[in-house]
Design a protein around this motif. Structure first.
Motif, PDB file in Angstrom:
ATOM      1  N   PRO A  46     -19.612  13.533  -5.497  1.00 15.64           N
ATOM      2  CA  PRO A  46     -18.887  14.423  -6.422  1.00 15.64           C
ATOM      3  C   PRO A  46     -19.776  15.445  -7.111  1.00 15.64           C
ATOM      4  O   PRO A  46     -19.312  16.520  -7.508  1.00 15.64           O
ATOM      5  CB  PRO A  46     -18.289  13.446  -7.444  1.00 15.64           C
ATOM      6  CG  PRO A  46     -19.131  12.207  -7.349  1.00 15.64           C
ATOM      7  CD  PRO A  46     -19.588  12.132  -5.948  1.00 15.64           C
ATOM      8  N   THR A  47     -21.038  15.138  -7.258  1.00 18.78           N
ATOM      9  CA  THR A  47     -21.935  16.082  -7.953  1.00 18.78           C
ATOM     10  C   THR A  47     -22.384  17.229  -7.050  1.00 18.78           C
ATOM     11  O   THR A  47     -22.518  18.374  -7.490  1.00 18.78           O
ATOM     12  CB  THR A  47     -23.178  15.339  -8.489  1.00 18.78           C
ATOM     13  OG1 THR A  47     -23.856  14.714  -7.387  1.00 18.78           O
ATOM     14  CG2 THR A  47     -22.760  14.283  -9.504  1.00 18.78           C
ATOM     15  N   THR A  48     -22.612  16.919  -5.767  1.00 16.92           N
ATOM     16  CA  THR A  48     -23.097  17.958  -4.841  1.00 16.92           C
ATOM     17  C   THR A  48     -22.022  18.407  -3.847  1.00 16.92           C
ATOM     18  O   THR A  48     -22.207  19.402  -3.141  1.00 16.92           O
ATOM     19  CB  THR A  48     -24.295  17.422  -4.047  1.00 16.92           C
ATOM     20  OG1 THR A  48     -23.882  16.271  -3.286  1.00 16.92           O
ATOM     21  CG2 THR A  48     -25.420  17.029  -4.982  1.00 16.92           C
ATOM     22  N   ASN A  49     -20.908  17.655  -3.806  1.00 23.23           N
ATOM     23  CA  ASN A  49     -19.822  17.943  -2.868  1.00 23.23           C
ATOM     24  C   ASN A  49     -20.285  17.894  -1.401  1.00 23.23           C
ATOM     25  O   ASN A  49     -19.741  18.568  -0.535  1.00 23.23           O
ATOM     26  CB  ASN A  49     -19.200  19.312  -3.168  1.00 23.23           C
ATOM     27  CG  ASN A  49     -17.774  19.378  -2.640  1.00 23.23           C
ATOM     28  OD1 ASN A  49     -17.079  18.367  -2.551  1.00 23.23           O
ATOM     29  ND2 ASN A  49     -17.348  20.582  -2.274  1.00 23.23           N
ATOM     30  N   VAL A  50     -21.312  17.073  -1.154  1.00 28.26           N
ATOM     31  CA  VAL A  50     -21.846  16.905   0.196  1.00 28.26           C
ATOM     32  C   VAL A  50     -21.278  15.618   0.800  1.00 28.26           C
ATOM     33  O   VAL A  50     -21.284  14.564   0.156  1.00 28.26           O
ATOM     34  CB  VAL A  50     -23.388  16.849   0.168  1.00 28.26           C
ATOM     35  CG1 VAL A  50     -23.928  16.559   1.566  1.00 28.26           C
ATOM     36  CG2 VAL A  50     -23.946  18.158  -0.357  1.00 28.26           C
TER      37      VAL A  50
END
Length: 336
Positions: A46-50
């Motif tokens: 969720p923080t990097t959307n990776v």
């Protein structure tokens, strides 16, 4: 490993390399049910959307068959999916697999798997399209993928490296039946020994490859050196003495048809067998009478012959026998 009637898988014993499929490498003294398999899923940070691939546990499906090697286990589900667990090189993974993972299109095997056979350190499978794949150890040619290919002017050190690499395959390879020159090499059944493999073609022919020492490939060894027999890289035909009696190994379809014809002809065949049995019983009952009659005839002839024999001739024969006995006795006494 075994299955119950509900298609549930149970394993026990040594947990080396995760081959029990229970999520760890712990030894199990008693059977334990394999309740969960592992599946690759996308997980988004969720923080990097990776998005990254991670293994998530899923409920174990209904199992149709399970086969065990020395360090790995192969599991075939009722819908034709192949799952594996155990040592990395035996399941074509970079690390040991402690829960069963799917083994299919991601490994070059497309379509449903009909049958799987497992040796000590190698595996074979047949797909619904009739393709045969193999992977794992190829130390004796048990994968059936042919001999190693050496480039021109290859040094001995380079040959050793190529051979060493050819003896272990971490990816699936199709078994090469082309060398047999068979137009239709459709494989119906496969089997795996410690370091050799066999296949039954739809035509009824038996094929083998791998370690051929001690005659385990059933091949014609005349004129072949021991080194070749010990490591047969390509599939070869099994010597088939049954062909002399015109009784080839039947395919499953032919066997089913024969059984169906036999079932239809059952009543007529049973009547014929009953009639033959009745005739045999009747002959058996008459046999004592026939035997007694023959015995009486023989005794009657002997008695008649004795009655008609000249008395003087009888006496002469008896004297002759008595003289021979005396001579034998005297010889015996003289030797003592």
């Amino acid at each position: 490993a075994f299955l119950n009637s509900q298609g549930q898988l149970f394993t026990f014993g040594s947990g080396w390399f995760g081959r029990l499929g229970l999520g760890d490498m712990t030894n199990k003294t008693f059977p334990d049910r394999v309740r969960h398999f592992a599946e690759w899923v996308d997980q988004v940070d969720p923080t990097t959307n990776v998005s990254t691939k991670v293994r998530a546990t899923i409920e174990a499906p209904r199992i149709q068959d399970v086969k065990c090697g020395s360090y790995h286990t192969c599991i075939l589900t009722e819908n034709g999916e192949l799952w594996v667990c155990g040592q990395d090189s035996m399941v074509c993974e970079p690390e040991n697999v402690e829960r069963p993972i799917r083994f299919g299109a991601n490994k070059g095997i497309h379509g449903k798997v009909k049958h799987v056979a497992v040796g000590a350190r190698h595996t074979l499978c047949i797909t619904e399209h009739g393709d045969v794949f193999s992977w794992g150890s190829n130390s004796k040619g048990q994968l059936g993928i042919g001999a190693p290919q050496y480039p021109l002017n290859c040094s001995d050190d380079e040959k050793k490296k190529i051979l060493q690499k050819h003896r272990r395959h971490f990816s699936t390879k199709p078994v090469d039946f082309s060398i047999l020159g068979i137009r239709d090499a459709t494989v119906e059944y496969i089997a795996a020994g410690y370091a050799h493999s066999m296949a039954k073609l739809k035509s009824g022919e038996l094929i083998s490859w791998g370690c051929g020492s001690s005659g385990r490939l059933g091949m014609d060894e005349e004129g072949l050196d021991k080194e070749y027999i010990d490591m047969v890289w390509y599939p070869v035909r099994v010597v088939s003495p049954w062909e002399e009696n015109e009784q080839p190994v039947k395919s499953l379809e032919e066997r089913s048809e024969s059984e169906g014809e036999a079932e239809q002809a059952g009543p007529a065949l049973e009547d014929a067998q009953q009639q033959q049995q009745a005739a045999d019983d009747e002959e058996e009952e008459r046999r004592p009478e026939m035997d007694n009659a023959d015995t009486s005839n023989i005794l009657g002839k002997l008695q008649k012959k004795l009655q008609n024999e000249d008395p003087e001739q009888k006496e002469n024969k008896l004297k002759e026998k008595e003289s021979k006995l005396k001579d034998s006795y005297n010889d015996f006494i003289s030797h003592i």
